[in-house]
Design a protein around this motif. Structure first.
Motif, PDB file in Angstrom:
ATOM      1  N   CYS A  15     -53.412  12.624 -10.041  1.00  0.00           N
ATOM      2  CA  CYS A  15     -53.010  11.226 -10.272  1.00  0.00           C
ATOM      3  C   CYS A  15     -54.558  10.673 -10.078  1.00  0.00           C
ATOM      4  O   CYS A  15     -55.672  11.143  -9.567  1.00  0.00           O
ATOM      5  N   THR A  20     -49.123   5.613 -13.571  1.00  0.00           N
ATOM      6  CA  THR A  20     -47.728   5.810 -12.848  1.00  0.00           C
ATOM      7  C   THR A  20     -46.789   6.405 -13.789  1.00  0.00           C
ATOM      8  O   THR A  20     -45.452   6.755 -13.406  1.00  0.00           O
ATOM      9  N   VAL A  36     -38.757  15.492  -9.376  1.00  0.00           N
ATOM     10  CA  VAL A  36     -40.297  15.205  -9.530  1.00  0.00           C
ATOM     11  C   VAL A  36     -40.701  15.743  -8.069  1.00  0.00           C
ATOM     12  O   VAL A  36     -40.199  15.311  -7.052  1.00  0.00           O
ATOM     13  N   ARG A  38     -44.199  15.675  -5.674  1.00  0.00           N
ATOM     14  CA  ARG A  38     -45.570  14.969  -5.362  1.00  0.00           C
ATOM     15  C   ARG A  38     -46.313  16.140  -4.437  1.00  0.00           C
ATOM     16  O   ARG A  38     -45.529  16.615  -3.507  1.00  0.00           O
ATOM     17  N   LEU A  47     -39.477  13.918  -4.851  1.00  0.00           N
ATOM     18  CA  LEU A  47     -39.412  12.389  -4.685  1.00  0.00           C
ATOM     19  C   LEU A  47     -37.946  11.926  -4.882  1.00  0.00           C
ATOM     20  O   LEU A  47     -37.248  12.640  -5.528  1.00  0.00           O
ATOM     21  N   ASP A  52     -38.066   6.695  -5.358  1.00  0.00           N
ATOM     22  CA  ASP A  52     -39.622   6.894  -5.565  1.00  0.00           C
ATOM     23  C   ASP A  52     -40.296   6.839  -6.925  1.00  0.00           C
ATOM     24  O   ASP A  52     -41.038   6.673  -7.366  1.00  0.00           O
ATOM     25  N   PHE A  53     -39.118   6.902  -7.947  1.00  0.00           N
ATOM     26  CA  PHE A  53     -39.363   6.851  -9.415  1.00  0.00           C
ATOM     27  C   PHE A  53     -38.264   6.979 -10.062  1.00  0.00           C
ATOM     28  O   PHE A  53     -37.162   6.567  -9.443  1.00  0.00           O
ATOM     29  N   THR A  71     -43.444   6.437 -11.523  1.00  0.00           N
ATOM     30  CA  THR A  71     -43.479   6.887 -10.097  1.00  0.00           C
ATOM     31  C   THR A  71     -43.818   5.231  -9.769  1.00  0.00           C
ATOM     32  O   THR A  71     -44.452   4.155 -10.296  1.00  0.00           O
ATOM     33  N   TYR A  75     -50.320   6.963  -7.070  1.00  0.00           N
ATOM     34  CA  TYR A  75     -50.630   7.664  -6.089  1.00  0.00           C
ATOM     35  C   TYR A  75     -52.423   7.824  -6.421  1.00  0.00           C
ATOM     36  O   TYR A  75     -52.633   8.088  -7.347  1.00  0.00           O
ATOM     37  N   VAL A  81     -48.457  15.296  -9.566  1.00  0.00           N
ATOM     38  CA  VAL A  81     -47.216  15.036  -9.931  1.00  0.00           C
ATOM     39  C   VAL A  81     -46.625  15.994 -10.943  1.00  0.00           C
ATOM     40  O   VAL A  81     -47.352  16.093 -11.899  1.00  0.00           O
TER      41      VAL A  81
END
Length: 479
Positions: A15, A20, A36, A38, A47, A52-53, A71, A75, A81
């Protein structure tokens, strides 16, 4: 379609504080099949979909598998990710006997099976596995886990590792060749700081003993704290019945002190005192005397680890039974005027922590509340004129006293200082002031303004009716 790739992972994507949207290229059936992860400084967090996404799937997963995730937070640099699948390990396809035969349903079922297998394969590829031929009799504790130059996990025999080829910093090498913990502490610059200084003296750590109890502590080591201000008890309940010479005591938590200020803590106690007995769980000396106030104590013998009870006419220094060196005051009881020690029953009370209530128990010496005055007293309507009220039922340690006044259809005044105005005065009202042609009872709580050595608290009272009365409901103790 066929599942033509074993890959079920896209990423990890680094990131940068602004990106995103991240793509993935493996087939899924629905958005919930996308997982996903993180990672921040090696710590992974799954997530949550739509929190979150979000997921955008390509329209035809057979022709163009995959899609992208977005996302809801951009981040920062250093965060990664990673996208993978989490197809449920179920088989939802139901083929009916003599039903329709749909190639797409068969393909989806087989694709689902392949996805599930590839998910497991992805996890196994990251796992440490034993040789297919087993350990060959090797002790599992002789193996160590490691990572090879490609980042792949490996197992090796300890005996196969040449410690001489390990690359160590000079400091680590110095630490690892220390022969014992004391030398290692010295290398780390800790000296004796890492050794617990256990004891009950100044600057020492207090440690529970072998039975999980606190040792006796010298409370004078609690610098700047007035130890006598600490609450001696939590959850104290004791009562007398009005028909015997016993005191029945229950305490959730109690602090007891010796003459040096050492403190012990005891919990969940059930105790009792009988004023016809002498010594432990009885009187400290003499015999049950008529119309006498007794202080009830909890006492403790540290040698036998025994908690008992004791009653004494001394409000602070009872005669302690042999071996008992710790004590804690619990409260007062009062004997009656019976003809013998065994007949001098205790007036019925109930104490909850610091609050004492006089009980009314039919058929006992406590068949009514203690009466302090009756009939006409002073003059509440002219002057006024007060008369002093005292009671030996109120101990020297009482901080507040609650009275119950019956007006007998007339006027009542009650005052701490005896300086209030006439009944219903609007300029100088007394603490209790009322009049009515109806008979009424009203309560008032007054401070115990005189607390000498003895039972001589004093208040002021006036009543206009020949049938008026003043009664004692209870008091708040200061111990």
């Amino acid at each position: 379609m066929t599942i033509s790739s074993e890959n079920r992972v896209s990423g990890p994507y680094p990131c940068n504080g602004s990106q995103t949207v991240f793509a993935f290229n493996f087939k899924v059936f629905k958005k919930a099949d996308v997982r996903v992860v993180r990672a921040i400084d090696g710590v992974e967090t799954d997530l949550v979909l739509d929190t979150d996404f979000t997921v955008t799937l390509n329209a035809d997963q057979d022709v163009s598998p995959g899609g992208s995730i977005t996302t809801l937070t951009a981040y920062a640099t250093g965060v990664t990710v990673t996208i993978t699948s989490q197809v449920a390990y179920t088989q939802p396809t139901d083929m009916k006997l003599a039903g329709g035969y749909y190639l797409s349903a068969i393909n989806d079922a087989l694709d689902r099976l392949a996805m599930q297998v590839l998910q497991l394969k992805s996890a196994m590829d990251r796992a440490v596995t034993l040789p297919i031929s087993g350990l060959g009799g090797l002790d599992p504790t002789s193996l160590v886990f490691g990572v090879d130059g490609s980042g792949e996990p490996i197992l090796r025999l300890v005996s196969d590792i040449n410690l001489d080829t390990l690359t160590l910093t000079p400091f680590a090498a110095t630490l690892l060749d220390d022969a014992n913990a004391a030398t290692a502490r010295s290398t780390l610059g800790l000296g004796t700081a890492a050794t617990a200084n256990v004891g009950t003296g100044a600057n020492q750590l207090v440690q529970l003993d072998g039975s999980g109890k606190l040792p006796a502590l010298d409370a004078s080591q609690l610098v700047g704290i007035e130890t006598q201000s600490l609450a001696d008890y939590i959850g104290l309940r004791f009562y007398t019945t009005g028909s015997d010479t016993g005191v029945y005591i229950y305490i959730d938590q109690l602090l007891l002190r010796d003459t040096s200020g050492n403190v012990v803590l005891k919990q969940n106690l059930t105790l009792g005192v009988d004023l016809t007995a002498l010594g432990v769980n009885g009187l400290d000396s003499g015999s049950n005397t008529a119309n006498t106030n007794y202080m009830v104590y909890a006492i403790y013998n540290p040698t036998t680890d025994t908690v008992a009870a004791l009653a004494s006419t001394n409000s602070s220094n009872p005669i302690m039974p042999s071996g008992y060196t710790y004590k804690s005051r619990l409260g007062w009881v009062r004997s009656s005027s019976g003809a013998s020690p065994a007949a001098r029953y205790l007036y019925a009370i109930f104490k909850i922590n610091r609050d004492v209530f006089f009980r009314v128990v039919a058929g006992t010496i406590s068949a009514a509340l203690p009466k302090l005055s009756s009939g006409t007293q002073g003059n509440p309507t002219t002057g006024p004129t007060f008369v002093p009220i005292t009671s030996v039922m109120i101990p020297e340690t009482a901080a507040e006293v609650e009275f119950l006044a019956y007006n007998g259809g007339g006027a009542i005044l009650m005052s701490t200082e005896g300086a209030g105005g006439v009944v219903n005065s609007t300029t100088n009202p007394s603490e209790l002031s009322f009049t009515s042609t109806n008979t009424e009872c009203r309560s008032v709580v007054l401070p115990n303004r005189v607390i000498p050595a003895g039972f001589s608290g004093q208040w002021y009272y006036a009543a206009s009716s020949a049938t008026a009365g003043l009664y004692l409901k209870g008091y708040r103790d200061s111990i």
